[in-house]
Design an enzyme around this catalytic site. Structure first.
Site, PDB file in Angstrom:
ATOM      1  CD  GLU A  66       7.543   5.269 -11.273  1.00  0.00           C
ATOM      2  OE1 GLU A  66       7.666   4.455 -12.217  1.00  0.00           O
ATOM      3  OE2 GLU A  66       6.724   5.123 -10.360  1.00  0.00           O
ATOM      4  CG  ASP A 102       5.318   3.677 -16.630  1.00  0.00           C
ATOM      5  OD1 ASP A 102       6.347   3.074 -16.938  1.00  0.00           O
ATOM      6  OD2 ASP A 102       4.165   3.204 -16.813  1.00  0.00           O
ATOM      7  CG  ASP A 109      11.412   4.127  -9.996  1.00  0.00           C
ATOM      8  OD1 ASP A 109      11.102   3.544 -11.061  1.00  0.00           O
ATOM      9  OD2 ASP A 109      11.381   3.565  -8.886  1.00  0.00           O
ATOM     10  CD  GLU A 135       9.375   5.122 -15.747  1.00  0.00           C
ATOM     11  OE1 GLU A 135       9.111   4.396 -16.716  1.00  0.00           O
ATOM     12  OE2 GLU A 135       9.077   4.821 -14.572  1.00  0.00           O
TER      13      GLU A 135
END
Length: 250
Positions: A68, A72, A141, A144
């Protein structure tokens, strides 16, 4: 990826034993077929599931948190690249507002919900919300994390192609670059010669590893608005939206 890469999952035995993710169905949802199934499995393993499934804890001791973190950054770069190519005449400020709208948590949750990602995420019992639904922050999350997994599986071009596939018309659907709600609320107050909005954290909810921040926003002479978010920044943004909506009805 060479052995010993710091983001390589720590596997013990066959990684497919650690999950029953339907890779073919997942490929249809995200637009990428994984060559390394263990990366997809790691991306869909929430940390809360580790205590009740020993095979997951052995295979993915950090859950999907590291992927995650990577995803991002991958998402941010991919969206910036796509916007530069799609809006060659826009200034930096306009591009920045578009970027913020496309990478915010709500957009991620919308996309994850649209593709039915929640059914694939491995969770602990405490990570489900009302009615057994997957909590929005966990959906965001996981999406990502999947982008981070695609990056490790096939490189940046593949992960950027996933972003383009998943975000689709959202990349160009805004006729004009959206304004940040906190900026819009500040401008509303300034136009009426009022003090700037004040934000205050009033509480936190949920487990320590996945807290929900509760924030109030107030403008002099008006009732405060409150919102919850997976980060203090996100809660402030949602509170600003709530107060703007209320003010628009007055």
């Amino acid at each position: 990826m060479a052995a010993g890469h710091p983001l390589q999952p720590l596997l013990h035995g066959d990684p497919l034993n650690a999950t029953d993710v339907d890779l073919a169905a997942l490929a249809g949802r995200i637009g990428h077929t994984f060559g390394r199934a263990e990366l997809a499995a790691e991306a869909l393993t929430h940390r809360g599931a580790l205590d009740r499934r020993s095979e997951l804890k052995a295979a993915f001791p950090h859950g999907n948190e590291r992927l995650e973190f990577l995803g991002d950054r991958v998402l941010s770069l991919a969206v910036a690249d796509l916007l530069l190519r799609r809006f060659p005449h826009e200034h930096e400020g306009e591009l920045a507002r578009r970027h913020a709208a496309l990478v915010r948590a709500e957009t991620l949750v919308e996309i994850a919900t649209t593709i039915g990602l929640g059914i694939d995420i491995r969770l602990g019992d405490s990570e489900r919300g009302q009615g057994g639904a997957v909590r929005p922050t966990i959906l965001a999350d996981a999406l990502e994390a999947l982008l981070g997994a695609v990056f490790l599986d096939a490189g940046f071009a593949a992960s950027a192609a996933c972003v383009e596939y998943l975000w689709g018309d959202r990349l160009t659907s805004q006729a004009a670059a959206p304004r940040d709600p906190k900026t819009a609320l500040q401008e509303w107050a300034q136009a009426r010669r009022l003090p700037l909005p004040s934000y205050r954290e009033v509480g936190r909810e949920g487990p320590p590893h996945a807290p929900l921040f509760v924030v109030d926003v107030a403008i002099k002479g008006h009732e405060p608005a409150q919102a919850r978010g997976g980060s203090k920044r996100e809660a402030e943004r949602l509170a600003a939206i709530a107060l703007l909506e209320r003010l628009s009805r007055q």
